[in-house]
Design a protein around this motif. Structure first.
Motif, PDB file in Angstrom:
ATOM      1  N   THR A 183      26.948  44.079  30.419  1.00  0.00           N
ATOM      2  CA  THR A 183      27.504  45.333  30.924  1.00  0.00           C
ATOM      3  C   THR A 183      26.401  46.361  31.161  1.00  0.00           C
ATOM      4  N   ASN A 230      27.815  56.717  38.128  1.00  0.00           N
ATOM      5  CA  ASN A 230      27.764  55.688  37.096  1.00  0.00           C
ATOM      6  C   ASN A 230      28.829  55.888  36.026  1.00  0.00           C
ATOM      7  N   HIS A 231      29.022  57.133  35.604  1.00  0.00           N
ATOM      8  CA  HIS A 231      30.008  57.363  34.542  1.00  0.00           C
ATOM      9  C   HIS A 231      31.435  57.169  35.030  1.00  0.00           C
ATOM     10  N   LYS A 232      31.661  57.326  36.349  1.00  0.00           N
ATOM     11  CA  LYS A 232      32.975  57.044  36.901  1.00  0.00           C
ATOM     12  C   LYS A 232      33.239  55.543  36.960  1.00  0.00           C
ATOM     13  N   LYS A 233      32.190  54.782  37.147  1.00  0.00           N
ATOM     14  CA  LYS A 233      32.311  53.331  37.273  1.00  0.00           C
ATOM     15  C   LYS A 233      32.338  52.641  35.910  1.00  0.00           C
ATOM     16  N   PHE A 234      31.485  53.093  34.997  1.00  0.00           N
ATOM     17  CA  PHE A 234      31.309  52.377  33.732  1.00  0.00           C
ATOM     18  C   PHE A 234      31.698  53.179  32.493  1.00  0.00           C
ATOM     19  N   GLY A 235      32.077  54.433  32.667  1.00  0.00           N
ATOM     20  CA  GLY A 235      32.391  55.277  31.522  1.00  0.00           C
ATOM     21  C   GLY A 235      31.182  56.092  31.104  1.00  0.00           C
ATOM     22  N   GLU A 236      31.462  57.220  30.467  1.00  0.00           N
ATOM     23  CA  GLU A 236      30.396  58.158  30.137  1.00  0.00           C
ATOM     24  C   GLU A 236      29.380  57.575  29.156  1.00  0.00           C
ATOM     25  N   ALA A 237      29.844  56.897  28.131  1.00  0.00           N
ATOM     26  CA  ALA A 237      28.928  56.355  27.123  1.00  0.00           C
ATOM     27  C   ALA A 237      27.981  55.330  27.732  1.00  0.00           C
ATOM     28  N   MET A 238      28.515  54.412  28.548  1.00  0.00           N
ATOM     29  CA  MET A 238      27.676  53.387  29.153  1.00  0.00           C
ATOM     30  C   MET A 238      26.699  54.005  30.155  1.00  0.00           C
ATOM     31  N   ASP A 261      31.185  63.215  40.969  1.00  0.00           N
ATOM     32  CA  ASP A 261      31.961  61.979  41.058  1.00  0.00           C
ATOM     33  C   ASP A 261      31.394  60.992  42.068  1.00  0.00           C
TER      34      ASP A 261
END
Length: 292
Positions: A31, A102-110, A94
């Motif tokens: 991931t 990236n955070h929209k695609k994989f989430g903020e933490a990732m 966005d």
């Protein structure tokens, strides 16, 4: 004479393939690898690595092949900054390069971890480059200074804090030299380091880089006002909505275009001392691309 379009045609496929293969090889967590690769391979123009390679082409062209990994490291550092800039805690964007951020695609933490991974991987690649120890150490110092707390990070802080007040032109230039100009300048000077240019050439390239960096940001400010999201691949009019300090907000459109033209002329003049001994047409061509 080297044509910029032809230079890109030669360099970009090799650079993109190196980025793809090495990320796949060096990042084992699936991931995380996907998140890092997603932003790096999202279709950026690769301006910063191309600037480094253009300097090498101009002054020490036989070192181009071994310079690709260092150029790729610059792109990793740049992409890390974009991922983090887009986060909700920063610019809360966005869209980037026509795709979800990236955070929209994989989430903020990732997304945070992908940015962290890219920053570290940039220095891993740079420290493993095929140059002498002296050149390698200087390259690491140049890149780390550009993206660190004295330059790019400080510029981001100044940008955020500036949303609460109106900066004058001197402060705005200082902000942009840190946030945007520092990495562009480092890219050019890293090319000078690889090429082992003399003091005169180093100073001319430093002056060129200072003015090109400001011109780049001024043009970006202009495009945020005058372009569409489809044209830019990211939201427009974001700076005004966020109360950011920009050239159009301070100088108006006409004044901003004049400021851009002034920086481009100064960047061109900075290269004048090199014309007698070197073909600087490739470096000149980057300025033509920034003109409006």
């Amino acid at each position: 004479m080297t044509d910029l379009a032809e230079f890109k045609k030669q360099m970009l496929p090799a650079l993109n393939e190196l980025l793809r293969l090495k990320i796949n090889h060096d990042v084992s967590a699936p991931t995380l690898q996907a998140a890092m690769r997603y932003s790096v391979m999202a279709g950026g123009k690769r301006i910063r690595p191309l600037l480094m390679l253009a300097v090498v082409q101009t002054f020490h062209a036989d070192r181009l092949p071994q310079s690709l990994q260092a150029a790729a490291a610059i792109e990793l550092a740049h992409t890390y900054s974009l991922i983090h800039d887009d986060l909700p805690a920063m610019d809360n964007d966005d869209l980037r390069r026509g795709q979800p951020t990236n955070h929209k695609k994989f989430g903020e933490a990732m997304a945070i971890l992908a940015g962290d991974g890219l920053q570290a991987l940039a220095f891993q690649w740079l420290s493993n480059s095929q140059f002498s120890a002296g050149i390698t150490v200087e390259l690491v110092q140049q890149l780390s200074s550009a993206v660190g707390p004295s330059n790019m990070v400080a510029g981001q802080v100044a940008d955020m804090e500036g949303e609460k007040k109106q900066l004058d032109l001197t402060a705005l230039k200082a902000l942009h030299r840190q946030k945007t100009g520092a990495l562009l300048k480092a890219s050019i000077l890293m090319g000078a380091t690889v090429s082992e240019v003399n003091t005169q050439r180093q100073q001319a390239l430093t002056n060129y880089a200072d003015h090109l960096g400001l011109a780049f940001q001024i043009r970006d400010d202009l495009l945020d006002v005058t372009s569409t999201a489809a044209e830019l691949g990211k939201p427009v009019h974001q700076d005004q909505a966020a109360n950011k300090n920009t050239y159009p907000a301070l100088l108006g459109l006409a004044g901003t275009k004049k400021a851009l033209a002034t920086e481009l002329v100064a960047a061109k003049q900075a290269l004048t001392p090199l014309v007698a001994s070197s073909d600087v047409s490739l470096l000149m061509a980057f300025l033509t691309e920034l003109a409006v």
